[in-house]
Design a protein around this motif. Structure first.
Motif, PDB file in Angstrom:
ATOM      1  N   PHE A 268      12.785 -24.417  36.633  1.00 27.65           N
ATOM      2  CA  PHE A 268      12.510 -23.457  35.574  1.00 27.65           C
ATOM      3  C   PHE A 268      13.538 -23.591  34.451  1.00 27.65           C
ATOM      4  O   PHE A 268      14.690 -23.945  34.688  1.00 27.65           O
ATOM      5  N   PHE A 269      13.088 -23.298  33.243  1.00 28.78           N
ATOM      6  CA  PHE A 269      13.993 -23.345  32.104  1.00 28.78           C
ATOM      7  C   PHE A 269      13.604 -22.258  31.117  1.00 28.78           C
ATOM      8  O   PHE A 269      12.473 -21.756  31.132  1.00 28.78           O
ATOM      9  N   SER A 270      14.548 -21.883  30.251  1.00 35.47           N
ATOM     10  CA  SER A 270      14.332 -20.801  29.288  1.00 35.47           C
ATOM     11  C   SER A 270      14.386 -21.326  27.867  1.00 35.47           C
ATOM     12  O   SER A 270      15.472 -21.630  27.353  1.00 35.47           O
ATOM     13  N   PRO A 271      13.242 -21.442  27.195  1.00 32.12           N
ATOM     14  CA  PRO A 271      13.271 -21.785  25.770  1.00 32.12           C
ATOM     15  C   PRO A 271      14.019 -20.751  24.933  1.00 32.12           C
ATOM     16  O   PRO A 271      14.672 -21.110  23.949  1.00 32.12           O
ATOM     17  N   LEU A 272      13.948 -19.472  25.322  1.00 29.16           N
ATOM     18  CA  LEU A 272      14.650 -18.446  24.564  1.00 29.16           C
ATOM     19  C   LEU A 272      16.156 -18.679  24.551  1.00 29.16           C
ATOM     20  O   LEU A 272      16.836 -18.383  23.566  1.00 29.16           O
ATOM     21  N   ALA A 294       9.905 -15.064  17.866  1.00 26.29           N
ATOM     22  CA  ALA A 294       9.668 -16.257  17.037  1.00 26.29           C
ATOM     23  C   ALA A 294      10.962 -16.809  16.456  1.00 26.29           C
ATOM     24  O   ALA A 294      11.149 -18.034  16.387  1.00 26.29           O
ATOM     25  N   GLY A 295      11.875 -15.937  16.021  1.00 25.36           N
ATOM     26  CA  GLY A 295      13.127 -16.408  15.446  1.00 25.36           C
ATOM     27  C   GLY A 295      13.955 -17.195  16.439  1.00 25.36           C
ATOM     28  O   GLY A 295      14.473 -18.280  16.120  1.00 25.36           O
ATOM     29  N   ALA A 296      14.090 -16.673  17.657  1.00 29.09           N
ATOM     30  CA  ALA A 296      14.868 -17.368  18.679  1.00 29.09           C
ATOM     31  C   ALA A 296      14.212 -18.679  19.073  1.00 29.09           C
ATOM     32  O   ALA A 296      14.894 -19.692  19.293  1.00 29.09           O
ATOM     33  N   ALA A 339       7.270 -18.152  10.681  1.00 28.86           N
ATOM     34  CA  ALA A 339       8.411 -18.785  11.340  1.00 28.86           C
ATOM     35  C   ALA A 339       8.008 -20.204  11.697  1.00 28.86           C
ATOM     36  O   ALA A 339       6.953 -20.425  12.296  1.00 28.86           O
ATOM     37  N   ALA A 340       8.833 -21.176  11.304  1.00 33.86           N
ATOM     38  CA  ALA A 340       8.566 -22.583  11.636  1.00 33.86           C
ATOM     39  C   ALA A 340       8.888 -22.811  13.107  1.00 33.86           C
ATOM     40  O   ALA A 340       9.990 -22.497  13.562  1.00 33.86           O
TER      41      ALA A 340
END
Length: 433
Positions: A268-272, A294-296, A339-340
């Motif tokens: 498992f991994f956290s994109p945030l 979205a910003g994070a 947000a890009a």
């Protein structure tokens, strides 16, 4: 016991979780299930019971799967609580269908905050609308006073004995909501305190004062299901990276069980947290709330570059709903702020103020057909042509499935146990034609 209601918003989750928490605190073994497709209510039921919560649906999960899970739970538990979905008779199949198929006694929870005598009419209708419906009784929720509770009980002129109590209105155990449903329990530091307050309130009702011996009158026997055919370890030796954090939290525990049963090792991994993509053979980006973060996610450059390298190497990515949204170039909020994001798919996702799609769906793949559902408040604008579409349970075209190289993405949420072979094919290079 199946906890149902005349409509959504009556307090089913609060009562179901409170009932489970009350008996778990007393040292009883409690298991809980959620009727229909849902990711959010099970978080609260899992907190109440201390065990994973699986879904039961006669179409999406199927009768055999539901029977097997109920039977297994019955061998391990003193009490099984099933939370219904929407109103008791809403949907095809409905919570009432599930109750009748398995003999689950129905506890009707009615928000009585703005009624008195009508409470009796609602209770009568729920009980008698369908002949043969197993019945436990009725619980009044959000009651204003002791006198109000007495009026509600008297409204059950046909049978006051079915009145299982009144839960008073109290903000201490309200469960907060947002656009897709209840707030995830793990996001609230006082989540367990809220459940304990609800359990304490329920303990003051006739229902809450019943011990295990008293509950025996509603006991149900679940026959052992026929043995399921052996499943080939189609993902043996494969490492699967699964995104899991507050932005990617719509994960059926049963889906993880299937991947492990197929032989996959899960990491498992956290994109945030902008964690780098672990070394893996395939990636699963489940649904969640990317629009709230979205910003994070836009700043998660290590995660983004790891996903890009993984995809460019031709290794599979399966992204569903909220997991798909950050793969586009932009997410645009309902207020028009863009947000890009990660740019693995061309186009943008636009948040809507109203529900964009809801319903049971299925995805036909060469290896089998996956059942599941769709539920989202956004839409895609993209030049990509759908590689295929899901089919709605009642017929007709469903959600688009996009494919760019080894990346496959859709608003469709898959229930992997419906076809483990088809689920495996999503994560095998060249596994989907």
């Amino acid at each position: 016991m199946l906890v149902a209601a005349p409509a959504s918003g009556q307090g089913k989750t609060t009562v179901a979780a409170a009932l489970a928490r009350l008996h778990a605190r007393a040292g009883r073994r409690v298991r809980a299930f959620k009727c229909g497709p849902d990711f959010l209510d099970p978080h609260w039921l899992a907190l109440a019971t201390g065990h994973p919560v699986h879904n039961l649906d006669l179409w999406m999960t199927g009768e055999h799967d539901a029977r097997a899970r109920l039977h297994e739970a019955a061998t391990q538990a003193d009490l099984i609580v099933v939370e219904g979905v929407m109103g008791l008779f809403d949907g095809e199949p409905s919570a009432a269908d599930l109750a009748q198929r398995f003999g689950l006694p129905v506890l009707a929870v009615i928000d009585a905050s703005a009624m008195a005598g009508t409470f009796g009419a609602l209770a009568f209708g729920l009980r008698h609308f369908r002949p043969g419906l197993p019945w436990a009784g009725v619980l009044a929720n959000r009651v204003g006073s002791g006198r109000h509770a007495q009026m509600l009980r008297e409204a059950l002129a046909d049978d006051e004995a079915q009145f299982l109590g009144a839960v008073m209105r109290d903000a201490a155990f309200s469960l907060p909501e947002r656009h897709l449903g209840l707030t995830v329990a793990a996001e609230l530091p006082d989540a367990l305190a809220r459940l304990d307050a609800a359990a304490d309130a329920l303990a003051r009702t006739p229902l809450g004062q019943m011990d295990g011996a008293a509950l025996v009158r509603w006991s149900v026997s679940f026959d052992a299901p026929a043995a399921a055919p052996a499943q080939a370890a189609l993902l043996a030796g494969k490492t699967m990276a699964v995104a899991r954090d507050a932005a990617f939290c719509f994960i059926y525990p049963a889906n993880l069980d299937v991947l492990r049963a197929l032989g996959a090792e899960l990491v498992f991994f956290s994109p945030l947290a902008d964690e780098p993509l672990p070394a893996c053979d395939a990636v699963w980006l489940p649904g969640g709330y990317p629009e709230l973060h979205a910003g994070a996610l836009a700043a998660a450059t290590r995660t983004r570059e790891g996903l890009r390298a993984h995809a460019h190497a031709g290794r599979p990515v399966w992204a569903e709903c909220g997991g798909m949204m950050p793969l586009f170039d932009h997410i645009v909020s309902s207020d028009g702020e863009a947000a890009a994001l990660w740019g693995l798919l061309p186009g943008q996702v636009l948040m809507q103020k109203r529900l964009a799609a809801l319903g049971l769906q299925q995805l036909a793949l060469p290896a089998g057909t996956l059942r599941g559902h769709t539920f989202h408040y956004s839409r895609c604008e993209t030049a990509l042509a759908p590689a295929q579409r899901t089919e709605a349970a009642r017929g007709g075209a469903g959600e688009a499935v996009y494919r760019v190289g080894a990346v496959q993405a859709s608003y469709f949420h898959a229930w992997f146990p419906s076809s483990p072979a088809a689920a495996a094919s999503l994560f095998i290079e060249g596994g989907v034609a």
